[in-house]
Design a protein around this motif. Sequence first.
Motif, PDB file in Angstrom:
ATOM      1  N   MET A   1      -1.544  -8.735  -8.942  1.00  0.00           N
ATOM      2  CA  MET A   1      -1.212  -9.097  -7.556  1.00  0.00           C
ATOM      3  C   MET A   1      -0.545  -7.907  -6.875  1.00  0.00           C
ATOM      4  SD  MET A   1       1.232 -12.189  -6.145  1.00  0.00           S
ATOM      5  CE  MET A   1       0.175 -13.470  -6.828  1.00  0.00           C
ATOM      6  N   PRO A   2      -1.117  -7.395  -5.767  1.00  0.00           N
ATOM      7  CA  PRO A   2      -0.490  -6.263  -5.075  1.00  0.00           C
ATOM      8  C   PRO A   2       0.855  -6.675  -4.477  1.00  0.00           C
ATOM      9  CG  PRO A   2      -2.298  -7.151  -3.770  1.00  0.00           C
ATOM     10  CD  PRO A   2      -2.357  -7.830  -5.097  1.00  0.00           C
ATOM     11  N   LYS A   3       1.772  -5.726  -4.422  1.00  0.00           N
ATOM     12  CA  LYS A   3       3.125  -6.021  -3.962  1.00  0.00           C
ATOM     13  C   LYS A   3       3.466  -5.184  -2.743  1.00  0.00           C
ATOM     14  CE  LYS A   3       6.549  -6.616  -6.881  1.00  0.00           C
ATOM     15  NZ  LYS A   3       7.658  -6.358  -7.855  1.00  0.00           N
ATOM     16  N   VAL A   4       4.140  -5.826  -1.787  1.00  0.00           N
ATOM     17  CA  VAL A   4       4.621  -5.156  -0.577  1.00  0.00           C
ATOM     18  C   VAL A   4       6.122  -5.400  -0.460  1.00  0.00           C
ATOM     19  CG1 VAL A   4       4.511  -5.064   1.949  1.00  0.00           C
ATOM     20  CG2 VAL A   4       2.421  -5.426   0.622  1.00  0.00           C
ATOM     21  N   VAL A   5       6.865  -4.346  -0.165  1.00  0.00           N
ATOM     22  CA  VAL A   5       8.291  -4.470   0.135  1.00  0.00           C
ATOM     23  C   VAL A   5       8.499  -4.195   1.617  1.00  0.00           C
ATOM     24  CG1 VAL A   5      10.575  -3.440  -0.170  1.00  0.00           C
ATOM     25  CG2 VAL A   5       9.167  -3.944  -2.168  1.00  0.00           C
ATOM     26  N   LEU A   6       9.115  -5.142   2.320  1.00  0.00           N
ATOM     27  CA  LEU A   6       9.485  -4.967   3.722  1.00  0.00           C
ATOM     28  C   LEU A   6      10.996  -4.825   3.816  1.00  0.00           C
ATOM     29  CD1 LEU A   6       6.865  -7.005   3.738  1.00  0.00           C
ATOM     30  CD2 LEU A   6       7.475  -7.281   6.141  1.00  0.00           C
ATOM     31  N   SER A   7      11.465  -3.972   4.721  1.00  0.00           N
ATOM     32  CA  SER A   7      12.904  -3.869   4.922  1.00  0.00           C
ATOM     33  C   SER A   7      13.235  -3.816   6.408  1.00  0.00           C
ATOM     34  CB  SER A   7      13.466  -2.631   4.228  1.00  0.00           C
ATOM     35  OG  SER A   7      14.888  -2.635   4.300  1.00  0.00           O
ATOM     36  N   VAL A   8      14.251  -4.601   6.778  1.00  0.00           N
ATOM     37  CA  VAL A   8      14.710  -4.717   8.160  1.00  0.00           C
ATOM     38  C   VAL A   8      16.239  -4.681   8.134  1.00  0.00           C
ATOM     39  CG1 VAL A   8      14.383  -5.997  10.318  1.00  0.00           C
ATOM     40  CG2 VAL A   8      12.733  -6.269   8.480  1.00  0.00           C
TER      41      VAL A   8
ATOM     42  N   GLY B   1      -2.585 -13.265  -0.863  1.00  0.00           N
ATOM     43  CA  GLY B   1      -2.430 -12.939  -2.273  1.00  0.00           C
ATOM     44  C   GLY B   1      -1.479 -11.804  -2.580  1.00  0.00           C
ATOM     45  N   TYR B   2      -0.675 -11.392  -1.606  1.00  0.00           N
ATOM     46  CA  TYR B   2       0.300 -10.339  -1.848  1.00  0.00           C
ATOM     47  C   TYR B   2       1.621 -10.929  -2.329  1.00  0.00           C
ATOM     48  CZ  TYR B   2      -2.680  -7.044   0.696  1.00  0.00           C
ATOM     49  OH  TYR B   2      -3.727  -6.250   1.109  1.00  0.00           O
ATOM     50  N   GLU B   3       2.259 -10.220  -3.238  1.00  0.00           N
ATOM     51  CA  GLU B   3       3.638 -10.536  -3.592  1.00  0.00           C
ATOM     52  C   GLU B   3       4.536  -9.760  -2.634  1.00  0.00           C
ATOM     53  OE1 GLU B   3       6.799  -9.915  -7.299  1.00  0.00           O
ATOM     54  OE2 GLU B   3       4.641  -9.586  -7.607  1.00  0.00           O
ATOM     55  N   VAL B   4       5.445 -10.470  -1.959  1.00  0.00           N
ATOM     56  CA  VAL B   4       6.260  -9.848  -0.914  1.00  0.00           C
ATOM     57  C   VAL B   4       7.743  -9.937  -1.284  1.00  0.00           C
ATOM     58  CG1 VAL B   4       6.865  -9.831   1.532  1.00  0.00           C
ATOM     59  CG2 VAL B   4       4.551 -10.502   0.826  1.00  0.00           C
ATOM     60  N   SER B   5       8.426  -8.791  -1.197  1.00  0.00           N
ATOM     61  CA  SER B   5       9.875  -8.748  -1.332  1.00  0.00           C
ATOM     62  C   SER B   5      10.463  -8.232  -0.028  1.00  0.00           C
ATOM     63  CB  SER B   5      10.297  -7.831  -2.482  1.00  0.00           C
ATOM     64  OG  SER B   5       9.855  -8.331  -3.723  1.00  0.00           O
ATOM     65  N   VAL B   6      11.555  -8.839   0.407  1.00  0.00           N
ATOM     66  CA  VAL B   6      12.221  -8.448   1.647  1.00  0.00           C
ATOM     67  C   VAL B   6      13.607  -7.907   1.319  1.00  0.00           C
ATOM     68  CG1 VAL B   6      13.246  -9.281   3.793  1.00  0.00           C
ATOM     69  CG2 VAL B   6      10.967 -10.052   3.117  1.00  0.00           C
ATOM     70  N   VAL B   7      13.889  -6.709   1.806  1.00  0.00           N
ATOM     71  CA  VAL B   7      15.181  -6.067   1.600  1.00  0.00           C
ATOM     72  C   VAL B   7      15.917  -6.059   2.937  1.00  0.00           C
ATOM     73  CG1 VAL B   7      16.374  -3.974   0.865  1.00  0.00           C
ATOM     74  CG2 VAL B   7      14.195  -4.613  -0.203  1.00  0.00           C
TER      75      VAL B   7
ATOM     76  N   ARG C   1      10.440 -12.931  -1.930  1.00  0.00           N
ATOM     77  CA  ARG C   1      11.677 -12.707  -2.678  1.00  0.00           C
ATOM     78  C   ARG C   1      12.649 -11.952  -1.788  1.00  0.00           C
ATOM     79  NH1 ARG C   1      12.636  -8.383  -6.799  1.00  0.00           N
ATOM     80  NH2 ARG C   1      14.524  -8.946  -7.924  1.00  0.00           N
ATOM     81  N   TYR C   2      13.893 -12.370  -1.776  1.00  0.00           N
ATOM     82  CA  TYR C   2      14.909 -11.724  -0.953  1.00  0.00           C
ATOM     83  C   TYR C   2      15.809 -10.852  -1.816  1.00  0.00           C
ATOM     84  CZ  TYR C   2      19.209 -11.046   1.692  1.00  0.00           C
ATOM     85  OH  TYR C   2      20.313 -10.487   2.293  1.00  0.00           O
ATOM     86  N   ILE C   3      16.028  -9.600  -1.361  1.00  0.00           N
ATOM     87  CA  ILE C   3      16.916  -8.663  -2.052  1.00  0.00           C
ATOM     88  C   ILE C   3      17.964  -8.197  -1.050  1.00  0.00           C
ATOM     89  CG2 ILE C   3      17.088  -6.487  -3.304  1.00  0.00           C
ATOM     90  CD1 ILE C   3      14.097  -6.804  -3.971  1.00  0.00           C
ATOM     91  N   ALA C   4      19.225  -8.470  -1.332  1.00  0.00           N
ATOM     92  CA  ALA C   4      20.306  -8.087  -0.424  1.00  0.00           C
ATOM     93  C   ALA C   4      20.627  -6.605  -0.571  1.00  0.00           C
ATOM     94  CB  ALA C   4      21.557  -8.920  -0.718  1.00  0.00           C
TER      95      ALA C   4
ATOM     96  N   PRO D   1      16.341   1.363   7.775  1.00  0.00           N
ATOM     97  CA  PRO D   1      15.257   1.147   6.814  1.00  0.00           C
ATOM     98  C   PRO D   1      14.121   2.170   6.971  1.00  0.00           C
ATOM     99  CG  PRO D   1      15.988  -0.948   7.679  1.00  0.00           C
ATOM    100  CD  PRO D   1      16.681   0.107   8.489  1.00  0.00           C
ATOM    101  N   ASN D   2      13.816   2.546   8.220  1.00  0.00           N
ATOM    102  CA  ASN D   2      12.768   3.536   8.440  1.00  0.00           C
ATOM    103  C   ASN D   2      13.143   4.899   7.872  1.00  0.00           C
ATOM    104  OD1 ASN D   2      10.530   2.305   9.676  1.00  0.00           O
ATOM    105  ND2 ASN D   2      11.513   2.286  11.676  1.00  0.00           N
ATOM    106  N   ILE D   3      14.409   5.256   7.968  1.00  0.00           N
ATOM    107  CA  ILE D   3      14.831   6.580   7.493  1.00  0.00           C
ATOM    108  C   ILE D   3      15.126   6.555   6.002  1.00  0.00           C
ATOM    109  CG2 ILE D   3      16.666   8.309   7.634  1.00  0.00           C
ATOM    110  CD1 ILE D   3      16.774   7.734  10.665  1.00  0.00           C
TER     111      ILE D   3
END
Length: 375
Positions: A1-8, A29-35, A51-54, A93-95
């Motif tokens: 399963m491909p994984k994507v990490v998003l951060s905001v 079908g993506y596994e998503v983690s949010v930072v 999935r949430y990551i603090a 997050p962008n930098i």
Amino acid sequence: MPKVVLSVNTSWNVVNFRSGLIKALHSRGYEVSVVAPKDDHSAKVTDLGCRYIAIEMDNAGMSPFRDLHLAWSYWRIIRQERPNVFIGFTIKPNIFGSVSAYLNGVPVINNISGLGTAFVRGGVLRKLVQSMYRCALYRSKLVFFQNDDDRVLFVDEGIVREEQTLLLPGSGVNLDHFSPTVDEMPRLNGVVFILVARLLWDKGVGEFVEAARLVREKVPTARFQLLGFLDVENRTAVPRNRIEQWVDEGLVEFLGSTDDVRPFLQAADCVVLPSYREGTPRSLLEGGAMAKPLIATNVPGCKEVVDHAENGFLCRPRDAEDLASKMIEFAAMDYPSRISMGQKSRRKIEKKFSETIVIEKYLSAIQQIIKATDS
């Protein structure tokens, strides 16, 4: 399963502006983690199917020690997650997220949703932020911009290469969630203008209030409402005591903050945003989707949403008198003309700013990056 990490930079932003993208990724079908930093909305992030990551983040500060710690935290998280793609939103997050992703060999997509206080105010801070962006975005696979003025500025300043860039129509609007309900009769208690935004001077809050003073001289029954967060981490935040002073004077009604702006937009006649500069302002998109006429400044981000004298009015930036003149002109319109103007807003949002357009562009970009990486 491909994984994507998003951060905001806030969990609130994730829940309110990125939920459609996250749900679409999950359904494909993506596994998503949010930072994102912890706030009152962090518990809702996992409800989106991810999935949430603090992470600790000082959004308003420029402490090198805190930012070094932030960069280390990103490096460690991305090292553990090993995503196929990292997607960054908002400046830190962008930098720091992007640089950490590069160091871990992870392809990066960035979203420049607006240039923020540093670019609006200029000076040494702008030069510093430009240098940091240049370092962070140089290796990005793709950098999305929400208006062409911002994209051209970044290309001309050598921050990104033109071939790295693409345009998005903001963060998009869910047209089913934000749908119009047209009143059959005009209001009897005066025209209602609402400004929905973080309560920052750069959003034109001061001009909105000064315009309210001027409009009241011509249209005594007009009402002016502020809806948004107070005490935000930003050097241009309007102090709470100033808001209270305006309320005590009877100039504005402060509605606080909310997770659902729709009832407040529905109860208003016109959505106003006298901002100094935007990416693509969410309040105008949501107001337009609900068939509301719009008044905004003739600046990047706003001018793409408002067609002057069609679905609203454009005014000069930092000019309360010009803003007041447009409000007075709107108040003088008859009810059928206001309804027609609002309907034009809805049609424009449907055509150019639907959330489905944004999501498809992200999905296409992610698929291309993963395919290129695997080949």
